[in-house]
Scaffold this motif. Structure first.
Motif, PDB file in Angstrom:
ATOM      1  N   SER A  27      44.361  36.380  48.420  1.00 35.83           N
ATOM      2  CA  SER A  27      44.466  37.362  47.334  1.00 35.83           C
ATOM      3  C   SER A  27      44.962  36.699  46.051  1.00 35.83           C
ATOM      4  CB  SER A  27      45.404  38.499  47.734  1.00 35.83           C
ATOM      5  OG  SER A  27      46.689  37.977  48.061  1.00 35.83           O
ATOM      6  N   LEU A  28      45.914  35.797  46.175  1.00 35.77           N
ATOM      7  CA  LEU A  28      46.435  35.073  45.016  1.00 35.77           C
ATOM      8  C   LEU A  28      45.384  34.112  44.468  1.00 35.77           C
ATOM      9  CD1 LEU A  28      48.845  34.571  43.182  1.00 35.77           C
ATOM     10  CD2 LEU A  28      49.712  32.957  44.869  1.00 35.77           C
ATOM     11  N   ARG A  29      44.667  33.437  45.377  1.00 35.30           N
ATOM     12  CA  ARG A  29      43.592  32.529  44.982  1.00 35.30           C
ATOM     13  C   ARG A  29      42.528  33.282  44.170  1.00 35.30           C
ATOM     14  NH1 ARG A  29      42.256  27.734  47.343  1.00 35.30           N
ATOM     15  NH2 ARG A  29      43.723  28.180  49.014  1.00 35.30           N
ATOM     16  N   ALA A  30      42.173  34.475  44.626  1.00 34.79           N
ATOM     17  CA  ALA A  30      41.167  35.275  43.923  1.00 34.79           C
ATOM     18  C   ALA A  30      41.669  35.708  42.544  1.00 34.79           C
ATOM     19  CB  ALA A  30      40.793  36.498  44.767  1.00 34.79           C
ATOM     20  N   ALA A  31      42.942  36.116  42.463  1.00 34.20           N
ATOM     21  CA  ALA A  31      43.509  36.546  41.183  1.00 34.20           C
ATOM     22  C   ALA A  31      43.509  35.404  40.167  1.00 34.20           C
ATOM     23  CB  ALA A  31      44.927  37.078  41.392  1.00 34.20           C
ATOM     24  N   VAL A  32      43.872  34.199  40.601  1.00 31.32           N
ATOM     25  CA  VAL A  32      43.900  33.043  39.693  1.00 31.32           C
ATOM     26  C   VAL A  32      42.489  32.665  39.278  1.00 31.32           C
ATOM     27  CG1 VAL A  32      44.495  30.594  39.522  1.00 31.32           C
ATOM     28  CG2 VAL A  32      46.087  32.181  40.593  1.00 31.32           C
ATOM     29  N   LEU A  33      41.555  32.725  40.212  1.00 25.83           N
ATOM     30  CA  LEU A  33      40.153  32.391  39.908  1.00 25.83           C
ATOM     31  C   LEU A  33      39.576  33.365  38.880  1.00 25.83           C
ATOM     32  CD1 LEU A  33      38.009  30.350  40.763  1.00 25.83           C
ATOM     33  CD2 LEU A  33      37.263  31.962  42.501  1.00 25.83           C
ATOM     34  N   VAL A  34      39.860  34.645  39.024  1.00 27.11           N
ATOM     35  CA  VAL A  34      39.398  35.651  38.053  1.00 27.11           C
ATOM     36  C   VAL A  34      40.066  35.422  36.705  1.00 27.11           C
ATOM     37  CG1 VAL A  34      39.467  38.115  37.492  1.00 27.11           C
ATOM     38  CG2 VAL A  34      38.773  37.379  39.766  1.00 27.11           C
ATOM     39  N   ARG A  35      41.384  35.179  36.721  1.00 23.69           N
ATOM     40  CA  ARG A  35      42.122  34.932  35.484  1.00 23.69           C
ATOM     41  C   ARG A  35      41.545  33.747  34.708  1.00 23.69           C
ATOM     42  NH1 ARG A  35      47.606  32.178  36.297  1.00 23.69           N
ATOM     43  NH2 ARG A  35      46.175  30.439  36.343  1.00 23.69           N
ATOM     44  N   ASP A  36      41.148  32.683  35.433  1.00 23.76           N
ATOM     45  CA  ASP A  36      40.617  31.481  34.786  1.00 23.76           C
ATOM     46  C   ASP A  36      39.113  31.554  34.536  1.00 23.76           C
ATOM     47  OD1 ASP A  36      43.175  30.490  34.805  1.00 23.76           O
ATOM     48  OD2 ASP A  36      42.878  29.212  36.559  1.00 23.76           O
ATOM     49  N   GLY A  37      38.502  32.693  34.803  1.00 22.90           N
ATOM     50  CA  GLY A  37      37.088  32.878  34.507  1.00 22.90           C
ATOM     51  C   GLY A  37      36.151  32.125  35.436  1.00 22.90           C
ATOM     52  N   GLY A  38      36.625  31.738  36.610  1.00 18.96           N
ATOM     53  CA  GLY A  38      35.783  31.052  37.579  1.00 18.96           C
ATOM     54  C   GLY A  38      35.374  29.644  37.147  1.00 18.96           C
ATOM     55  N   ARG A  39      36.181  29.027  36.294  1.00 25.03           N
ATOM     56  CA  ARG A  39      35.876  27.679  35.789  1.00 25.03           C
ATOM     57  C   ARG A  39      37.134  26.824  35.784  1.00 25.03           C
ATOM     58  NH1 ARG A  39      31.100  26.825  33.644  1.00 25.03           N
ATOM     59  NH2 ARG A  39      29.754  28.593  33.264  1.00 25.03           N
ATOM     60  N   CYS A  40      36.907  25.514  35.772  1.00 25.64           N
ATOM     61  CA  CYS A  40      38.006  24.560  35.665  1.00 25.64           C
ATOM     62  C   CYS A  40      38.687  24.751  34.315  1.00 25.64           C
ATOM     63  CB  CYS A  40      37.457  23.134  35.793  1.00 25.64           C
ATOM     64  SG  CYS A  40      38.685  21.845  35.515  1.00 25.64           S
ATOM     65  N   ARG A  41      39.992  24.777  34.309  1.00 27.93           N
ATOM     66  CA  ARG A  41      40.725  24.987  33.047  1.00 27.93           C
ATOM     67  C   ARG A  41      40.667  23.775  32.133  1.00 27.93           C
ATOM     68  NH1 ARG A  41      46.332  27.999  33.807  1.00 27.93           N
ATOM     69  NH2 ARG A  41      45.994  28.496  31.618  1.00 27.93           N
TER      70      ARG A  41
END
Length: 165
Positions: free
Chosen positions: A105-119
């Motif tokens: 759940s945390l992994r998904a939240a961070v992935l959505v927050r970062d737009g599904g791309r490498c920062r």
């Protein structure tokens, strides 16, 4: 006799592996001010050593004196008035692995927050979760300390502390 100990109230200090911030209250505490200067120096050195050793100090005054470079004998009982010592249990390997694992759940939240791309490079392939402040340097597994990086950028970062993007 316990083989190691730590400061029970160690969480009150803001710290990294390289530094520790003393609370203003400690420096104004009359009990601290009444300690001999050598004891004050010993206490501060022990706090720095605790930050470096994850609050797991050897319960041997001779070892501690050697580790902090004391020129006078170390008296731990002098600090009992305002710093609580406690026996420390070593964490098991399961606890250390659990601290590193990022829940889905945390992994998904961070992935959505970062737009599904490498920062860093903005690639969208071979993505991994990265601790901004590494677990080995005291970082927690929480959303504010996680970022999405591609495998190449994550390997290049390694265990370095990198400013937030």
């Amino acid at each position: 006799m316990q083989e190691s100990f730590g400061f029970r109230n160690f969480r009150q200090f803001e710290r990294t592996r390289r530094e520790i911030k003393l609370p203003y209250d400690l420096l104004n505490d009359i009990r601290f001010r009444q300690l001999p200067d050598a004891c004050k120096a010993h206490l501060i050195c022990l706090l720095l050593l605790s930050a470096r050793m994850n609050n797991l100090l050897p319960n041997s005054p001779v070892k501690l004196e050697r580790l902090i470079g004391a020129t006078e004998p170390l008296d731990l009982s002098a600090f009992a008035d305002f710093v609580d010592f406690t026996a420390v249990e070593r964490t098991s390997w399961q606890d250390r692995v659990a601290n590193r694992r990022v829940p889905d759940s945390l992994r998904a939240a961070v992935l959505v927050r970062d737009g599904g791309r490498c920062r860093r490079c903005r690639r969208a392939i071979k993505l991994e979760m990265d601790h901004i402040v590494p677990v080995s340097k005291g970082g927690k597994t929480e959303e504010s300390n996680l970022q999405t990086l591609c495998r190449r950028c994550n390997r290049a970062k390694s265990r370095k502390l990198v400013p937030r993007l």
